[in-house]
Structure formats: structure tokens, C-alpha cells
Design a protein around this motif. Structure first.
Motif, PDB file in Angstrom:
ATOM      1  N   ASP A 110       0.748  -1.079  -0.046  1.00  0.00           N
ATOM      2  CA  ASP A 110       0.171  -0.085  -0.141  1.00  0.00           C
ATOM      3  C   ASP A 110       0.895   1.339   0.248  1.00  0.00           C
TER       4      ASP A 110
ATOM      5  N   GLN B 271       1.471  13.845  -0.988  1.00  0.00           N
ATOM      6  CA  GLN B 271       0.119  13.626  -0.830  1.00  0.00           C
ATOM      7  C   GLN B 271      -0.855  15.140  -1.390  1.00  0.00           C
TER       8      GLN B 271
ATOM      9  N   SER C 100      -3.398  16.617  -0.720  1.00  0.00           N
ATOM     10  CA  SER C 100      -3.706  17.440   0.150  1.00  0.00           C
ATOM     11  C   SER C 100      -2.675  18.039   0.870  1.00  0.00           C
TER      12      SER C 100
ATOM     13  N   ARG D  46       0.507   4.556   2.480  1.00  0.00           N
ATOM     14  CA  ARG D  46      -0.993   5.086   2.716  1.00  0.00           C
ATOM     15  C   ARG D  46      -1.431   4.557   3.656  1.00  0.00           C
TER      16      ARG D  46
ATOM     17  N   ASP E  71      -4.475   5.866   4.793  1.00  0.00           N
ATOM     18  CA  ASP E  71      -5.814   6.031   4.669  1.00  0.00           C
ATOM     19  C   ASP E  71      -6.021   5.874   3.132  1.00  0.00           C
ATOM     20  N   PRO E  72      -7.037   4.943   2.778  1.00  0.00           N
ATOM     21  CA  PRO E  72      -7.188   4.318   1.337  1.00  0.00           C
ATOM     22  C   PRO E  72      -7.900   5.493   0.468  1.00  0.00           C
ATOM     23  N   THR E  73      -8.099   6.621   1.008  1.00  0.00           N
ATOM     24  CA  THR E  73      -8.522   7.785   0.469  1.00  0.00           C
ATOM     25  C   THR E  73      -7.672   8.865   0.034  1.00  0.00           C
ATOM     26  N   ASP E  74      -6.285   8.493   0.536  1.00  0.00           N
ATOM     27  CA  ASP E  74      -5.221   9.602   0.183  1.00  0.00           C
ATOM     28  C   ASP E  74      -4.988   9.486  -1.327  1.00  0.00           C
ATOM     29  N   ARG E  75      -4.922  10.680  -1.662  1.00  0.00           N
ATOM     30  CA  ARG E  75      -4.568  10.763  -3.183  1.00  0.00           C
ATOM     31  C   ARG E  75      -3.069  11.195  -3.176  1.00  0.00           C
TER      32      ARG E  75
END
Length: 159
Positions: free
Chosen positions: A80, A104, A106, A131, A133-137
Motif C-alpha cells: 500500500d 499527498q 492534500s 498510505r 488512509d485508502p482515500t489518500d490521493r
């Protein structure tokens, strides 16, 4: 005498039940789940020589106009983790520079940001961002120089 037999039967039943549960749990951990356990790797680690290379895929890539290089965003499901790589296509590494950054979306300048700046090479890569957090872009940018000219990927590629 019957009284002791009853207790012995209860103890034996509990012992069999706990041993059976232990066998199934350890069998699942040793033989089943260990194949899916995340390797121990931290943000900032070198991905080369790790389990992350076993399933690495290109999550996104781009070639800037002129095709002097390719920027890749690499991803390992097993770890991941994400890292970026720039590979020159013009064989002009000697005397020139490559930069590559992964971050990241964000928090582009945050503490997880990874950066490489290499001279006299045809490719360079960053260390990983793991990662949590699986929502990390996660995104990447890169550039190469050719003499005094710098060719950049200004718009980040992301996954």
C-alpha cells in the motif's frame, strides 16, 4: 467417583475445544493470512529490494511534449505504498539533472513528501509514501534538464 468423572469430562471437552481453536487460528496465520500481511515498510523507505516490487504497477504516467522522459507513479498493493520514477528517453543523462517528487495531494509540501534530485543519470526514483488512509490521493511531478533547458511536468499526475 461419578463426580470426578464429570469434572474430568468437562476439563477434557474444554481442552479439546481450545486446542481446536488454536490449531485453526495458527494455521490461518501461518498458511493463509501471512500471504496477505503487509510487509514492514515505512514512508521514506527505499522500495528497491523490498516485497513491494513483487506487485508494483504503473498507476499513472505521462510523457511531456517532445518525449524526453517519462514520469511514472508506481503503486504496490502489497505494501500500500507509492513512489515516483523519471526515466529519460533521450539518453542525455550525462551532464544533466533529473528531479522527481511524490506527495499527498492534500499536503504537497507535507512531511510525507519524497523528493529525488539526481545528476548524470538516465533515471531516478523517490522513496515510498505508505498510505494509511485508502482515500489518500498521491501525486507526482518531475523534470529533466538538457543543457540549460529544463523540461517539466507542471501538472501533477495522481492516483
Amino acid at each position: 467417583m461419578f463426580r470426578h468423572w464429570k469434572w474430568a469430562a468437562i476439563v477434557l471437552a474444554v481442552l479439546i475445544a481450545t486446542n481446536t481453536v488454536t490449531v485453526f487460528v495458527t494455521k490461518g496465520i501461518v498458511h493463509g493470512d501471512s500471504q496477505h500481511a503487509r510487509p514492514i515498510i515505512a514512508t521514506g523507505s527505499n522500495p528497491l529490494g523490498t516485497e513491494c516490487l513483487k506487485d508494483v504497477v504503473t498507476a499513472n504516467s505521462v510523457r511531456p511534449p517532445g518525449g524526453a522522459f517519462e514520469l511514472k507513479l508506481l503503486y504496490s498493493t502489497l505494501c500500500d505504498a507509492v513512489w515516483a520514477k523519471v526515466a529519460r528517453a533521450d539518453n542525455a543523462g550525462f551532464g544533466n539533472r533529473i528531479t522527481v517528487t511524490v506527495f499527498q495531494f492534500s499536503d504537497p509540501q507535507g512531511k510525507t513528501r519524497q523528493f529525488a534530485d539526481e545528476f548524470n543519470v538516465d533515471s531516478a526514483y523517490t522513496m515510498v509514501i505508505v498510505r494509511h488512509d485508502p482515500t489518500d490521493r498521491l501525486c507526482a511531478t518531475g523534470s529533466v534538464t538538457n543543457g540549460s533547458a529544463e523540461i517539466k511536468v507542471d501538472t501533477p499526475i495522481c492516483m
